[in-house]
Design an enzyme around this catalytic site. Structure first.
Site, PDB file in Angstrom:
ATOM      1  N   LYS A  60       0.841  -1.208   0.000  1.00  0.00           N
ATOM      2  CA  LYS A  60       0.000   0.000   0.000  1.00  0.00           C
ATOM      3  C   LYS A  60       0.877   1.260   0.000  1.00  0.00           C
ATOM      4  CE  LYS A  60      -3.728  -2.598   2.083  1.00  0.00           C
ATOM      5  NZ  LYS A  60      -4.330  -3.118   3.324  1.00  0.00           N
ATOM      6  N   GLN A 104      -4.077  -1.589   9.768  1.00  0.00           N
ATOM      7  CA  GLN A 104      -3.988  -2.922   9.153  1.00  0.00           C
ATOM      8  C   GLN A 104      -4.602  -3.966  10.077  1.00  0.00           C
ATOM      9  OE1 GLN A 104      -2.934  -3.673   5.977  1.00  0.00           O
ATOM     10  NE2 GLN A 104      -3.583  -5.762   6.429  1.00  0.00           N
ATOM     11  N   ASP A 127     -10.389   3.608   4.525  1.00  0.00           N
ATOM     12  CA  ASP A 127     -10.494   2.156   4.360  1.00  0.00           C
ATOM     13  C   ASP A 127     -11.936   1.683   4.624  1.00  0.00           C
ATOM     14  OD1 ASP A 127      -9.240  -0.254   3.713  1.00  0.00           O
ATOM     15  OD2 ASP A 127      -8.721  -0.728   5.783  1.00  0.00           O
TER      16      ASP A 127
END
Ligand code: NAP
Length: 287
Positions: A60, A104, A127
């Site tokens: 990412k 994450q 996200d």
């Protein structure tokens, strides 16, 4: 002699579409920098050093760099408490130099993951993991979508897959993947069936599907014989050895369209993350 099934499906090419989408995102990031003197910035938060998570975060960050998005990495020890993680995420939510936050997942069994996600300010939730983002998405209100389901919808739209009135079967109901994927399909007038570990006769549901979204986390869980001819198959699964949740060869022999693994849903997830980061930065810096 046994006949070997021949692939008939065309590919839903996530690599190519993600490249196009990211090129547009890079232009938008460059324009924002010209206008404001500031580049968009994504903060990545990693708890511990799980090798798969380390790889995902690095991928990412590399993609951010290629699109002109800065990234700030926050590495936290595996033994951090829920309160410690919430504090770290809250600090990023309050930092005007950070425009998007990626925590994450997974973060470790001793941590209340939901509490940590909820510390992300909705305007920086690029996200799409907070309850605020899920609610906005479900009600069709402005906000950031969960990236993998968002990427799936972009892929289906790019290939003009008709969704209205079609029967979509989503296998998996996780808050970041299966559940939001079903909500986005419902919003597009598909008839949605969710299957999960307690579903009775899951294969009978699959055989009725016009569209299957596999989000199970079990290698080659769905096979060609489970599927109706002409079905569209989206495999979000990513298991060890680059293997999806769908048995590609047998499914491709039945399907009209199918995502490869790798090269299908994975690159689209990152492309949507970058797009939403730049959008968040525009909103924070310009409007
Ligand atoms: P997860 O949180 O473990 O959820 C898995 C879901 O599958 C659960 O809802 C579970 O049901 C269901 N399930 C498990 N075993 C089943 C069985 N035997 N029969 C029916 N349903 C079953 O996983 P996730 O985070 O959603 O991820 C799913 C897959 O997508 C993984 O392979 C992951 O690596 C991949 N993924 C890919 C991306 C990408 O960018 N491409 C992003 C995220 C995840 P219950 O709810 O009943 O337990």
């Amino acid at each position: 002699m046994t006949a070997v099934p021949q692939p008939t499906a065309a590919l839903l090419d996530g690599t190519a579409l993600a490249r196009e989408l990211t090129a547009r995102t890079a232009e938008s990031a460059a324009e924002l920098r010209r206008r404001t003197g500031t580049a968009p910035c994504l903060a990545t938060v990693l708890v511990g050093a799980d090798p798969a998570s380390v790889t995902y975060v690095r991928m990412k960050q590399n993609s951010c760099a290629k699109a002109g998005i800065e990234s700030r990495h926050v590495a936290l020890p595996a033994e951090i408490s829920t309160a410690g993680l919430v504090d770290a995420v809250t600090a990023l939510s309050e930092d005007p130099a950070v425009h998007g936050i990626l925590l994450q997942h997974p973060v470790g069994a001793h941590i209340d993951e939901r509490a940590a996600f909820e510390a992300i300010a909705p305007g920086k939730d690029v996200d799409g993991v907070t309850t605020a983002s899920f609610a906005a998405m479900s009600f069709g209100l402005p906000g950031f979508v969960s990236c993998t389901p968002g990427g799936i919808m972009r892929l289906l739209d790019a290939y003009d897959v008709e969704l209205s009135g079609r029967h979509a079967v989503v296998v998996g109901r996780s808050p970041i993947l299966g559940k939001p994927a079903g909500m986005l399909l419902l919003a597009r007038d598909a008839t949605v069936t969710y299957c999960h570990s307690r579903t009775a006769d899951l294969r009978a549901h699959l055989r009725e599907a016009d569209l299957v979204v596999a989000a199970v986390g079990r290698p080659r869980f769905i096979r060609g014989e489970d599927l109706k001819p002409g079905v569209v198959v989206v495999d979000a699964g990513y298991n060890e050895g680059n293997v999806g949740d769908v048995d590609f060869d047998s499914a491709a022999a039945r399907a009209s369209l199918i995502t490869p693994v790798p090269g299908g849903v994975g690159p689209m997830t990152i492309a949507v993350l970058l797009e939403q980061t730049v959008e968040a930065a525009w909103r924070q810096l310009v409007s």
